[in-house]
Design a protein around this motif. Sequence first.
Motif, PDB file in Angstrom:
ATOM      1  N   TYR A   1      17.988  12.080  18.914  1.00 32.64           N
ATOM      2  CA  TYR A   1      18.456  13.273  18.367  1.00 32.64           C
ATOM      3  C   TYR A   1      20.015  12.781  18.348  1.00 32.64           C
ATOM      4  O   TYR A   1      20.953  13.082  17.505  1.00 32.64           O
ATOM      5  CB  TYR A   1      18.418  14.465  19.306  1.00 32.64           C
ATOM      6  N   PRO A   2      20.650  12.181  19.966  1.00 38.50           N
ATOM      7  CA  PRO A   2      21.733  12.342  20.404  1.00 38.50           C
ATOM      8  C   PRO A   2      22.455  11.108  19.109  1.00 38.50           C
ATOM      9  O   PRO A   2      23.385  10.791  18.418  1.00 38.50           O
ATOM     10  CB  PRO A   2      22.329  11.971  21.340  1.00 38.50           C
ATOM     11  N   ILE A   3      21.768  10.149  18.813  1.00 43.40           N
ATOM     12  CA  ILE A   3      21.720   8.720  18.460  1.00 43.40           C
ATOM     13  C   ILE A   3      22.479   9.613  16.488  1.00 43.40           C
ATOM     14  O   ILE A   3      22.859   9.462  15.590  1.00 43.40           O
ATOM     15  CB  ILE A   3      20.487   8.211  17.898  1.00 43.40           C
ATOM     16  N   PHE A   4      21.474  10.337  15.983  1.00 45.42           N
ATOM     17  CA  PHE A   4      21.431  11.344  14.507  1.00 45.42           C
ATOM     18  C   PHE A   4      22.824  11.769  14.445  1.00 45.42           C
ATOM     19  O   PHE A   4      23.311  12.341  13.575  1.00 45.42           O
ATOM     20  CB  PHE A   4      20.056  12.023  14.148  1.00 45.42           C
ATOM     21  N   ILE A   5      23.257  12.740  15.539  1.00 41.07           N
ATOM     22  CA  ILE A   5      24.317  12.920  15.720  1.00 41.07           C
ATOM     23  C   ILE A   5      25.659  11.961  15.315  1.00 41.07           C
ATOM     24  O   ILE A   5      26.007  12.487  14.993  1.00 41.07           O
ATOM     25  CB  ILE A   5      24.277  13.848  16.417  1.00 41.07           C
ATOM     26  N   ALA A   6      25.450  11.183  16.159  1.00 41.86           N
ATOM     27  CA  ALA A   6      26.425  10.181  16.103  1.00 41.86           C
ATOM     28  C   ALA A   6      26.471   9.332  14.770  1.00 41.86           C
ATOM     29  O   ALA A   6      27.441   9.801  14.633  1.00 41.86           O
ATOM     30  CB  ALA A   6      26.229   9.360  17.109  1.00 41.86           C
TER      31      ALA A   6
ATOM     32  N   ALA B   1      30.018   8.984   9.589  1.00 44.63           N
ATOM     33  CA  ALA B   1      29.529   9.375   8.162  1.00 44.63           C
ATOM     34  C   ALA B   1      30.741   9.555   7.790  1.00 44.63           C
ATOM     35  O   ALA B   1      31.238  10.109   7.021  1.00 44.63           O
ATOM     36  CB  ALA B   1      28.621   9.740   7.259  1.00 44.63           C
ATOM     37  N   ARG B   2      30.771  11.641   8.427  1.00 48.90           N
ATOM     38  CA  ARG B   2      31.876  13.220   7.957  1.00 48.90           C
ATOM     39  C   ARG B   2      32.540  11.658   7.870  1.00 48.90           C
ATOM     40  O   ARG B   2      33.837  11.975   7.963  1.00 48.90           O
ATOM     41  CB  ARG B   2      31.131  13.612   9.399  1.00 48.90           C
ATOM     42  N   LEU B   3      33.480  11.152   9.493  1.00 50.85           N
ATOM     43  CA  LEU B   3      34.645  10.792   9.923  1.00 50.85           C
ATOM     44  C   LEU B   3      34.823   9.453   8.811  1.00 50.85           C
ATOM     45  O   LEU B   3      36.378   9.641   7.678  1.00 50.85           O
ATOM     46  CB  LEU B   3      34.457  10.032  11.080  1.00 50.85           C
ATOM     47  N   ILE B   4      34.148   8.664   8.209  1.00 53.07           N
ATOM     48  CA  ILE B   4      34.314   7.661   7.012  1.00 53.07           C
ATOM     49  C   ILE B   4      34.727   8.637   5.930  1.00 53.07           C
ATOM     50  O   ILE B   4      35.746   7.934   5.101  1.00 53.07           O
ATOM     51  CB  ILE B   4      32.883   7.233   6.526  1.00 53.07           C
ATOM     52  N   VAL B   5      33.632   9.520   5.666  1.00 50.50           N
ATOM     53  CA  VAL B   5      34.012  10.571   4.552  1.00 50.50           C
ATOM     54  C   VAL B   5      35.616  11.494   4.627  1.00 50.50           C
ATOM     55  O   VAL B   5      36.544  11.526   3.607  1.00 50.50           O
ATOM     56  CB  VAL B   5      33.229  11.780   3.903  1.00 50.50           C
TER      57      VAL B   5
ATOM     58  N   SER C   1      28.812  -0.768  10.398  1.00 51.65           N
ATOM     59  CA  SER C   1      28.365  -1.416  11.206  1.00 51.65           C
ATOM     60  C   SER C   1      27.940  -0.334  12.244  1.00 51.65           C
ATOM     61  O   SER C   1      26.489  -0.782  13.002  1.00 51.65           O
ATOM     62  CB  SER C   1      28.888  -2.624  11.709  1.00 51.65           C
ATOM     63  N   ALA C   2      28.672   0.839  12.879  1.00 48.82           N
ATOM     64  CA  ALA C   2      28.072   0.996  13.271  1.00 48.82           C
ATOM     65  C   ALA C   2      27.056   1.947  13.421  1.00 48.82           C
ATOM     66  O   ALA C   2      25.758   2.104  14.341  1.00 48.82           O
ATOM     67  CB  ALA C   2      29.239   2.121  14.452  1.00 48.82           C
ATOM     68  N   ILE C   3      27.003   2.465  11.981  1.00 48.86           N
ATOM     69  CA  ILE C   3      25.563   3.524  11.528  1.00 48.86           C
ATOM     70  C   ILE C   3      24.899   2.502  11.201  1.00 48.86           C
ATOM     71  O   ILE C   3      23.723   2.859  11.788  1.00 48.86           O
ATOM     72  CB  ILE C   3      26.665   3.911  10.495  1.00 48.86           C
ATOM     73  N   LEU C   4      24.684   1.150  10.941  1.00 50.12           N
ATOM     74  CA  LEU C   4      23.705   0.333  10.589  1.00 50.12           C
ATOM     75  C   LEU C   4      22.717   0.292  12.656  1.00 50.12           C
ATOM     76  O   LEU C   4      21.624   0.761  12.314  1.00 50.12           O
ATOM     77  CB  LEU C   4      23.951  -0.592  10.148  1.00 50.12           C
ATOM     78  N   LEU C   5      23.595   0.021  13.468  1.00 50.25           N
ATOM     79  CA  LEU C   5      23.680  -0.236  14.625  1.00 50.25           C
ATOM     80  C   LEU C   5      22.264   0.924  15.125  1.00 50.25           C
ATOM     81  O   LEU C   5      21.621   0.801  15.954  1.00 50.25           O
ATOM     82  CB  LEU C   5      24.119  -0.812  15.149  1.00 50.25           C
TER      83      LEU C   5
ATOM     84  N   ALA D   1      21.007   3.056  13.619  1.00 50.00           N
ATOM     85  CA  ALA D   1      19.954   3.008  12.068  1.00 50.00           C
ATOM     86  C   ALA D   1      18.613   2.647  13.201  1.00 50.00           C
ATOM     87  O   ALA D   1      17.380   2.966  13.403  1.00 50.00           O
ATOM     88  CB  ALA D   1      20.064   3.426  10.880  1.00 50.00           C
ATOM     89  N   VAL D   2      18.872   1.239  13.260  1.00 47.21           N
ATOM     90  CA  VAL D   2      18.231   0.555  13.744  1.00 47.21           C
ATOM     91  C   VAL D   2      17.887   0.572  15.204  1.00 47.21           C
ATOM     92  O   VAL D   2      16.364   1.037  15.341  1.00 47.21           O
ATOM     93  CB  VAL D   2      19.245  -0.907  14.002  1.00 47.21           C
TER      94      VAL D   2
END
Length: 134
Positions: free
Chosen positions: A84-89, A94-98, A114-118, A120-121
Amino acid sequence: MTPEPSDGLSPSNRARALLAFRFIERGLLFLIALLTLGAVALELIRVWQAQNVNLADILLMFLYTEVIGMVAAFYANSQAPVVYPIFIAITALARLIVLQGKEMAPQSIIFEASAILLLAVAATILIRFRQKPN
């Protein structure tokens, strides 16, 4: 006289301390849920007054939903899933990018993506290899 345990707490005192910490933990989680619901209400009022919904607002609602989901998962299982904290991050990034949009430097977008990809992995690995309760 009986000797005291080496860690300084008798079993009954240890049990009382753990019970007190559980009550504190549950109270704080309940407070987090209430504050999150309050933030949702304030955001809905702001969106209603502005008569405008944008992607950043929707992503913020996802953040709130994930926080509530994490609290609910804790109450259901007596433990907070690490995912859950990973999903929140991921949602927060994503919100920060938007929000930063066109003003953002291209290398910052690459770093945050890249942080989002990491993340997600990492979430995929945690979900795939988590141990099932017996």
